[in-house]
Design a protein around this motif. Structure first.
Motif, short mmCIF file in Angstrom:
data_model
loop_
_atom_site.label_atom_id
_atom_site.label_comp_id
_atom_site.label_asym_id
_atom_site.label_seq_id
_atom_site.Cartn_x
_atom_site.Cartn_y
_atom_site.Cartn_z
N TYR A 145 0.78 -1.21 0.06
CA TYR A 145 0.08 -0.05 0.02
C TYR A 145 0.97 1.30 0.05
O TYR A 145 0.71 2.16 -1.07
CB TYR A 145 -0.80 -0.08 1.23
N ALA A 179 -3.64 -2.95 -3.70
CA ALA A 179 -3.30 -3.21 -2.36
C ALA A 179 -4.45 -4.05 -1.80
O ALA A 179 -4.07 -5.05 -1.07
CB ALA A 179 -3.20 -1.99 -1.51
N TYR A 223 -3.80 1.34 5.09
CA TYR A 223 -4.78 1.08 4.32
C TYR A 223 -6.33 1.33 4.68
O TYR A 223 -7.01 2.23 3.83
CB TYR A 223 -4.43 -0.38 3.46
#
Length: 308
Positions: free
Chosen positions: A147, A160, A269
């Motif tokens: 990410y 991701a 994330y």
């Protein structure tokens, strides 16, 4: 990022570009696979040790400490063994920038790798045994960092998400044993491990774990005897110590993964963080350890053993 750091980053990139290109062309020719292909191979059951910049610094830059691990000559010797003596059902992952385009990464990551490889890349690659590594494909260390180092526009966010989902599939309905630093708190307060049938942990020192390596190895081996090995995945989140431990535990009927920063990356994330930021309930050694003493130990999962 302040204007001074921004200008310094942008100015050094072209200045170091030629040195960077020279360094990655030095030594054995290696193809580092993309994230998807790397995870596909990982899902076939191989155990994994990752060699990032930290492991290479320990190998080649005498006396340098990294993050929460001080230099050790014994650790450096063991890393050389892991790197250059292949073992059945065990794979070594190398940094993507050893062969892959830097332009799949964001500006900060690209600048870091240009600087690091222009300065030390030839030295790092000199640690690779040419006969073992030349014309070889290998996994990408970035599978545990899908990410933060990648571009957030267009489809990289989806990459991701896809990689995180692949890991969730990897340990779906499996028993997961995690060996982690005392304030790592891998999997706390998120669903990264939610697909596992059971999650248990062994807690070891967050700082300088390799000083207790023999104890960690023995305790992990003894704990694993209580499991059905065919249904077990062992995750290691203890810095360079994990690189060696995965190698020593490989080829014993279960999969061992040097999982690194995956949980921290997943938290970023979920937050949609734009830069590496401290996390209240986890150690993030690349940001700052100023919060280290304030981090509590969250015992959300069963603790099977502990080494002080």
């Amino acid at each position: 990022m302040n204007i001074y750091k921004l200008l310094r980053r942008e100015l050094r990139t072209p200045r170091y570009w030629l040195k960077y290109k020279k360094s990655i062309n030095f030594g054995p020719k290696i193809e580092v696979l993309d994230l998807f292909e790397s995870v596909r191979i990982l899902k076939q059951g191989t155990s994994l040790s990752r060699f990032g910049d930290g492991e290479f610094r320990i190998l080649t830059q005498n006396g340098e400490a990294i993050g929460f691990q001080k230099h050790s000559d014994v650790l450096a010797q063991r890393l050389i063994q892991v790197l250059n003596i292949p073992k059945k059902n065990h794979t070594v992952a190398l940094p993507g920038p050893f062969s892959r385009s830097l332009f799949e990464m964001n500006n900060d990551a690209r600048s870091f790798w240009i600087g690091a490889l222009s300065e030390s890349g030839s030295q790092w690659k000199s640690a690779l045994n040419f006969a073992i590594w030349n014309d070889r494909q290998t996994l990408n260390t970035q599978i545990t960092r899908p990410y933060m180092d990648y571009k957030k526009k267009f489809f990289y966010n989806d990459i991701a998400n896809a990689i995180f989902n692949e890991f969730k599939i990897l340990w779906k309905n499996k028993q997961v044993l995690i060996v982690e630093g005392e304030k790592t708190n891998f999997g706390y307060d998120n669903d990264l491990l939610g697909t596992a049938a059971e999650v248990s942990k062994i807690i070891v020192p967050s700082k300088n774990a390799f000083s207790k390596y023999e104890q960690i190895l023995e305790l992990t081996r003894e704990t694993i005897k209580t499991y059905d090995k065919k249904n077990l995945i062992v995750l290691l989140a203890i810095g360079p110590t994990a690189t060696v431990l995965s190698y020593d535990l490989a080829d014993n009927g279960f999969q061992v993964i040097d999982i690194g920063h995956l949980d921290v990356e997943y938290q970023w994330y979920l937050m949609q963080a734009k830069k590496k930021t401290p996390l209240e309930n986890r150690t993030v050694n690349e940001v700052s350890d100023s919060q280290f003493n304030k981090i509590a130990n969250y015992n959300q999962f069963k603790i099977l053993g502990r080494i002080e």
